[in-house]
Structure formats: C-alpha cells, structure tokens
Design a protein around this motif. Structure first.
Motif, PDB file in Angstrom:
ATOM      1  N   LEU A  27       0.825  -1.212   0.000  1.00  0.00           N
ATOM      2  CA  LEU A  27       0.000   0.000   0.000  1.00  0.00           C
ATOM      3  C   LEU A  27       0.860   1.262   0.000  1.00  0.00           C
ATOM      4  O   LEU A  27       0.560   2.233  -0.706  1.00  0.00           O
ATOM      5  N   LYS A  28       1.939   1.255   0.767  1.00  0.00           N
ATOM      6  CA  LYS A  28       2.852   2.408   0.791  1.00  0.00           C
ATOM      7  C   LYS A  28       3.463   2.628  -0.587  1.00  0.00           C
ATOM      8  O   LYS A  28       3.544   3.758  -1.072  1.00  0.00           O
ATOM      9  N   ARG A  29       3.916   1.542  -1.210  1.00  0.00           N
ATOM     10  CA  ARG A  29       4.529   1.630  -2.523  1.00  0.00           C
ATOM     11  C   ARG A  29       3.526   2.171  -3.554  1.00  0.00           C
ATOM     12  O   ARG A  29       3.854   3.037  -4.352  1.00  0.00           O
ATOM     13  N   LYS A  30       2.321   1.660  -3.495  1.00  0.00           N
ATOM     14  CA  LYS A  30       1.292   2.105  -4.438  1.00  0.00           C
ATOM     15  C   LYS A  30       0.904   3.562  -4.210  1.00  0.00           C
ATOM     16  O   LYS A  30       0.526   4.255  -5.150  1.00  0.00           O
ATOM     17  N   SER A  31       1.008   4.040  -2.967  1.00  0.00           N
ATOM     18  CA  SER A  31       0.635   5.424  -2.687  1.00  0.00           C
ATOM     19  C   SER A  31       1.601   6.405  -3.347  1.00  0.00           C
ATOM     20  O   SER A  31       1.268   7.565  -3.545  1.00  0.00           O
ATOM     21  N   LEU A  32       2.800   5.952  -3.716  1.00  0.00           N
ATOM     22  CA  LEU A  32       3.782   6.799  -4.387  1.00  0.00           C
ATOM     23  C   LEU A  32       3.767   6.631  -5.902  1.00  0.00           C
ATOM     24  O   LEU A  32       4.424   7.370  -6.618  1.00  0.00           O
ATOM     25  N   LYS A  33       3.015   5.664  -6.384  1.00  0.00           N
ATOM     26  CA  LYS A  33       2.960   5.394  -7.820  1.00  0.00           C
ATOM     27  C   LYS A  33       2.313   6.581  -8.536  1.00  0.00           C
ATOM     28  O   LYS A  33       1.268   7.067  -8.132  1.00  0.00           O
ATOM     29  N   GLY A  34       2.970   7.062  -9.575  1.00  0.00           N
ATOM     30  CA  GLY A  34       2.447   8.201 -10.328  1.00  0.00           C
ATOM     31  C   GLY A  34       2.707   9.540  -9.662  1.00  0.00           C
ATOM     32  O   GLY A  34       2.239  10.564 -10.138  1.00  0.00           O
ATOM     33  N   VAL A  35       3.463   9.538  -8.566  1.00  0.00           N
ATOM     34  CA  VAL A  35       3.779  10.765  -7.838  1.00  0.00           C
ATOM     35  C   VAL A  35       5.210  11.166  -8.172  1.00  0.00           C
ATOM     36  O   VAL A  35       6.098  10.316  -8.250  1.00  0.00           O
ATOM     37  N   TYR A  36       5.427  12.448  -8.368  1.00  0.00           N
ATOM     38  CA  TYR A  36       6.755  12.974  -8.639  1.00  0.00           C
ATOM     39  C   TYR A  36       7.150  13.935  -7.536  1.00  0.00           C
ATOM     40  O   TYR A  36       6.331  14.718  -7.065  1.00  0.00           O
ATOM     41  N   TRP A  37       8.407  13.842  -7.131  1.00  0.00           N
ATOM     42  CA  TRP A  37       8.948  14.769  -6.142  1.00  0.00           C
ATOM     43  C   TRP A  37       9.807  15.798  -6.840  1.00  0.00           C
ATOM     44  O   TRP A  37      10.413  15.525  -7.873  1.00  0.00           O
ATOM     45  N   ASN A  38       9.885  16.977  -6.231  1.00  0.00           N
ATOM     46  CA  ASN A  38      10.883  17.952  -6.652  1.00  0.00           C
ATOM     47  C   ASN A  38      12.006  17.920  -5.612  1.00  0.00           C
ATOM     48  O   ASN A  38      11.973  17.104  -4.684  1.00  0.00           O
ATOM     49  N   MET A  39      12.971  18.787  -5.743  1.00  0.00           N
ATOM     50  CA  MET A  39      14.116  18.772  -4.824  1.00  0.00           C
ATOM     51  C   MET A  39      13.678  19.051  -3.381  1.00  0.00           C
ATOM     52  O   MET A  39      14.170  18.427  -2.448  1.00  0.00           O
ATOM     53  N   LYS A  40      12.753  19.971  -3.193  1.00  0.00           N
ATOM     54  CA  LYS A  40      12.280  20.294  -1.832  1.00  0.00           C
ATOM     55  C   LYS A  40      11.665  19.070  -1.162  1.00  0.00           C
ATOM     56  O   LYS A  40      11.888  18.808   0.012  1.00  0.00           O
ATOM     57  N   GLU A  41      10.884  18.317  -1.910  1.00  0.00           N
ATOM     58  CA  GLU A  41      10.260  17.114  -1.353  1.00  0.00           C
ATOM     59  C   GLU A  41      11.307  16.053  -1.025  1.00  0.00           C
ATOM     60  O   GLU A  41      11.202  15.375  -0.004  1.00  0.00           O
TER      61      GLU A  41
END
Length: 105
Positions: A27-41
């Motif tokens: 579930l944790k892995r899927k919650s990041l799927k399709g999400v992009y971080w920038n440098m601040k994140e």
C-alpha cells in the motif's frame, strides 16, 4: 522447547484495521505510484539539504548511472538554468531504502 497454545480475544477499535506487513508495504509503494517529487520534497523525505544530496547522491557517477533518466533511470537532471529536478517518487523511495549503506558510507 514447550509450546502453549492460547486463544485470546483482543478487541480492535472500530476505526482501526489489522493488515499484514507485506500488504502495508504494498500500500505504501502504491501510494507513491504516479507521484513525482521535486528537490524540496526529496530534502523533506531525506532530512538532507540540496547541496548534500547533489554531492553525495545525485552527482557521484556510481549513483548517477542508475538514477539519470537519460540512462533509463527515474531522476530528471535539469539541463538548463531554471529547470527543476524531478524524481519518480516510488522508485526514488525504493532506491534510498535499498542503497542506504552505500549512500551514507
């Protein structure tokens, strides 16, 4: 060694659920799927500053070969002034987790 089998009834509050650790990780892995971080994140996730991340993670060749999107990786390295760093969140999170020892040696 002796074993004792005991049946216990443990109440679970109605606003809680029990799930397997494997399912939680999925579930944790899927919650990041399709999400992009920038440098601040990325700074917030690692607790490290921009300069440290560049010197110790993003620019050393042993990591850049894997990370750089030009090589099929999951990090976009800015090509010009004003462009932003972009990280595929799920793959970056896995990379940080799996390479902790190499990054912080």
């Amino acid at each position: 060694m002796q074993q004792i089998n005991v049946n216990l009834s443990i109440p679970v509050p109605t606003d809680k659920v029990l799930i397997n650790k494997v399912e939680l990780e999925d579930l944790k892995r899927k919650s990041l799927k399709g999400v992009y971080w920038n440098m601040k994140e990325l700074e917030l996730r690692t607790g490290k500053k921009n300069q440290w991340l560049k010197e110790n993670l993003l620019y050393p060749s042993q990591f850049r070969e894997v990370l750089d999107s030009k090589n099929g990786g999951f990090v976009y390295y800015p090509q010009a002034q004003g462009e932003s760093w972009t990280f595929q969140a799920n793959q970056m999170a896995d990379f940080l987790e799996n390479n902790f020892k190499e990054i912080f040696r």
